[in-house]
Design a protein around this motif. Structure first.
Motif, short mmCIF file in Angstrom:
data_model
loop_
_atom_site.label_atom_id
_atom_site.label_comp_id
_atom_site.label_asym_id
_atom_site.label_seq_id
_atom_site.Cartn_x
_atom_site.Cartn_y
_atom_site.Cartn_z
N UNK A 44 0.83 -1.13 0.10
CA UNK A 44 0.00 0.04 0.11
C UNK A 44 0.86 1.29 -0.01
N UNK A 45 1.97 1.24 0.67
CA UNK A 45 2.91 2.25 0.92
C UNK A 45 3.53 2.57 -0.47
N UNK A 46 3.85 1.48 -1.25
CA UNK A 46 4.53 1.55 -2.39
C UNK A 46 3.59 2.29 -3.52
N UNK A 47 2.07 1.93 -3.21
CA UNK A 47 1.28 2.40 -4.14
C UNK A 47 1.29 3.96 -3.86
N UNK A 48 1.38 4.48 -2.93
CA UNK A 48 1.53 5.96 -2.75
C UNK A 48 2.50 6.69 -3.56
N UNK A 49 3.56 5.85 -3.66
CA UNK A 49 4.55 6.46 -4.46
C UNK A 49 4.24 6.50 -5.91
N UNK A 50 3.72 5.68 -6.44
CA UNK A 50 3.02 5.44 -7.71
C UNK A 50 2.04 6.46 -8.14
N UNK A 51 1.09 6.59 -6.92
CA UNK A 51 -0.12 7.65 -6.83
C UNK A 51 0.57 8.80 -7.13
N UNK A 52 1.68 9.36 -6.60
CA UNK A 52 2.18 10.57 -6.39
C UNK A 52 3.26 10.98 -7.54
N UNK A 53 3.03 9.83 -8.60
CA UNK A 53 3.86 10.14 -9.90
C UNK A 53 5.30 9.95 -9.67
N UNK A 54 5.84 9.23 -8.71
CA UNK A 54 7.07 9.24 -8.26
C UNK A 54 8.00 7.90 -8.74
N UNK A 55 6.98 6.97 -9.48
CA UNK A 55 7.66 5.67 -9.68
C UNK A 55 8.93 5.44 -10.17
N UNK A 56 9.41 6.24 -11.02
CA UNK A 56 10.76 6.10 -11.71
C UNK A 56 11.73 6.88 -11.10
N UNK A 57 11.40 7.67 -9.88
CA UNK A 57 12.46 8.29 -9.30
C UNK A 57 13.72 7.15 -8.52
N UNK A 58 14.83 7.67 -8.45
CA UNK A 58 15.56 6.67 -7.49
C UNK A 58 15.47 6.70 -5.93
N UNK A 59 15.49 5.30 -5.56
CA UNK A 59 15.27 5.26 -4.15
C UNK A 59 15.92 6.06 -3.17
N UNK A 60 17.15 6.29 -3.33
CA UNK A 60 17.86 7.20 -2.60
C UNK A 60 17.19 8.68 -2.56
N UNK A 61 16.66 9.27 -3.66
CA UNK A 61 16.03 10.21 -3.53
C UNK A 61 14.74 10.16 -2.80
N UNK A 62 13.88 9.21 -3.14
CA UNK A 62 12.75 9.12 -2.32
C UNK A 62 13.12 9.25 -0.85
#
Length: 71
Positions: A19-37
């Motif tokens: 579910x938390x990963x889904x929030x990353x996708x919903x926010x449009x951040x799917x392709x950002x680097x993990x370190x940035x996130x």
């Protein structure tokens, strides 16, 4: 019985992470680097501790985003 509790706890933990990963996708951040996130989330945590108004502002933005998708 303890194995069942452990299994149930693991399932709950896995569901929460998905579910938390889904929030990353919903926010449009799917392709950002993990370190940035992670850096962004750590900075957000710092700001929330320093400014209670920021929590309310961001909660309103998130609630509106969920409302736009019918969630």
């Amino acid at each position: 019985m303890s194995k069942t509790l452990t299994s149930d706890a693991r399932k709950k933990d896995t569901r929460e992470k998905i579910e938390l990963g889904g929030l990353i996708v919903k926010a449009g951040l799917r392709f950002e680097k993990r370190a940035m996130l992670l850096g962004a989330l750590l900075e957000l945590a710092r700001r929330l501790k320093a400014d209670a108004g920021e929590r309310a502002r961001l909660t309103a933005i998130g609630a509106e985003a969920f409302g736009n998708d019918g969630e």
